[in-house]
Design an enzyme around this catalytic site. Structure first.
Site, mmCIF file in Angstrom:
data_model
loop_
_atom_site.group_PDB
_atom_site.id
_atom_site.type_symbol
_atom_site.label_atom_id
_atom_site.label_comp_id
_atom_site.label_asym_id
_atom_site.label_seq_id
_atom_site.Cartn_x
_atom_site.Cartn_y
_atom_site.Cartn_z
ATOM 1 N N SER A 176 0.774 -1.174 -0.060
ATOM 2 C CA SER A 176 -0.052 0.183 -0.008
ATOM 3 C C SER A 176 0.840 1.194 -0.090
ATOM 4 C CB SER A 176 -0.959 -0.159 1.320
ATOM 5 O OG SER A 176 -0.323 -0.176 2.557
ATOM 6 N N HIS A 204 -4.975 -3.463 -3.121
ATOM 7 C CA HIS A 204 -4.839 -2.309 -4.198
ATOM 8 C C HIS A 204 -4.561 -3.141 -5.601
ATOM 9 C CE1 HIS A 204 -4.265 0.797 -1.466
ATOM 10 N NE2 HIS A 204 -3.529 -0.027 -0.598
ATOM 11 N N LYS A 235 -11.943 0.526 -2.285
ATOM 12 C CA LYS A 235 -11.298 1.182 -3.019
ATOM 13 C C LYS A 235 -11.688 1.269 -4.334
ATOM 14 C CE LYS A 235 -7.410 1.012 0.436
ATOM 15 N NZ LYS A 235 -6.756 -0.064 1.313
#
Ligand SMILES: *Cc1c(COP(=O)(O)O)cnc(C)c1O
Length: 389
Positions: A176, A204, A235
């Site tokens: 991250s 991610h 996200k």
């Protein structure tokens, strides 16, 4: 007596005091923060879905039909059909048997690791793993062995020394704060050889890596299984929540044992309906991933040309750290940029190791070439002012 004022002062003196900045508009490349119009290079909304009209509509319809709160924990009155639907859809998207949805990625990690690993376990954890993994490990009471970042030799050495009958290797998929990709094919081979469970956090990479955004298994074209596939719904998927996907038995077990699943109110209808719709978009709109990828490589190339050292130049990830080292200097860099109308946060310890303070740039599919050109120019100007390049 514990002196809060003294402790706060210590944080301030170390240059590590944190101030919140407040958004006054939606999460778009151009937004308003603390009254100032800025270009946002800081969002985890990598595909630009937070203010997508279709997702807004899905949320509004969910509220109209089912109300705002879920009203109970998943095991009491909080499970609606769409919770089941979203869990099936996530499993299908990842080509796993089943999945379970938690209220955030953080509690997915904490609940899963602590439910699965007891004091007889050994957990092998990358030194740059996300805090939610670290906290899950700590809560589990297992023996925690931290290996050097993405270092297979160190991992092998530590397995030789500390491996137990029950062992887990856990890693961020894309880290991250460094934006680099874990060497997953090698980790999985090693895990197979050493008979360890594996867990990968795809916060991610879901929606970004792999041709259809299915994450690292697709990206690496892996045949080996990952036992515990974890990711966040907050996200790329523009909602809130976290998931774990894997074999049916694992998911059943977590529904019975993960305390952060059992003892917390279920996610609200609107959140879940947004995830369902977002998954459809992520699956079908490859051009978003393509735009993001173009932005990533264009921007990284230009930064390198300007003299910035990039630690993840080769990798198609939207997280671009500019490591400066000194906390005060990074803070100033971020503030100068903010004055110039660009928001990039400074990331300082304890979020990153001491001496590696950095700007963490993150790119979105919805940044235009013009946005990136302006950002580049301002970043160069401010960096020169601070003698960073
Ligand atoms: C953001 C993040 C999480 C936590 O997810 P939330 O849904 O924000 O709680 C977990 N792991 C990694 C690697 C992350 O970056």
């Amino acid at each position: 007596m514990f002196n809060i004022k003294y402790e706060l002062n210590k944080i301030k003196e170390a240059g590590l005091y944190r101030n919140l900045k407040y958004l006054e508009q939606s999460q778009n490349p151009k937004t308003i923060i603390d009254g100032k119009e800025v270009l946002l290079l800081a969002s985890n909304d990598y595909l630009g879905l937070c203010s997508d009209e279709r997702l807004k509509k899905a949320a509004i319809e969910a509220i109209n039909e089912f109300g705002v709160g879920s009203g109970g924990s998943r095991l009491t009155t909080g499970s609606y059909r769409f919770h089941q639907e979203v869990e099936e859809k996530i499993a299908e998207f990842l080509k796993e048997e089943k999945s379970i949805v938690f209220n955030s990625g953080y509690v997915a990690n904490v609940g899963t690791i602590s439910a699965l690993c007891d004091k007889n376990f050994a957990i092998f954890s990358d030194e740059l793993n996300h805090t939610s993994i670290i906290d899950g490990c700590r809560l589990s009471k297992a023996k925690i062995i931290v290996y050097k970042h993405c270092d297979l030799n160190d991992l092998q050495k530590k397995l030789n020394k500390y491996k137990r009958a029950n062992s887990l290797i856990v890693t961020d998929g894309v880290f991250s704060m460094d934006g680099d990709i874990a060497p997953l094919p090698d980790i999985l081979k090693l895990a197979l050889k050493e008979n360890c469970l594996t867990m990968v956090d795809e916060a991610h990479s879901l929606g970004i890596l792999g041709k259809d955004g299915r994450g690292l298994r697709e990206y690496f074209n892996l045949k080996e299984k990952i036992d515990i596939n974890m990711g966040t719904l907050s996200k790329v998927l523009a909602s809130e929540g976290g998931y774990v996907a894997g074999d049916k038995m694992l998911i059943d077990y977590l529904k019975n044992k993960a305390r952060s699943f059992i003892y917390s109110t279920a996610s609200a209808p609107a959140n879940i309906k947004v995830i369902l719709k977002a998954l459809e978009i992520v699956e079908s709109e490859n051009e978003r991933r393509e735009n993001l990828r173009k932005n990533i490589f264009w921007f990284k190339n230009k930064l390198r040309d300007k003299g910035f050292k990039l630690i993840n130049y080769e990798e198609p990830t939207p997280i671009i750290p500019l490591i400066i080292g000194d906390s005060d200097k990074v803070y100033k860099f971020s503030e100068l940029l903010f004055e110039a109308g660009i928001y990039v946060p400074s990331i300082r310890p304890p979020s990153v190791p001491l001496g590696t303070s950095r700007l963490r740039i993150s790119l979105m599919a919805t940044h235009t070439k013009k946005d990136l050109e302006i950002a580049l120019e301002k970043i160069e100007k401010c960096a020169k002012k601070l003698k960073i390049i």
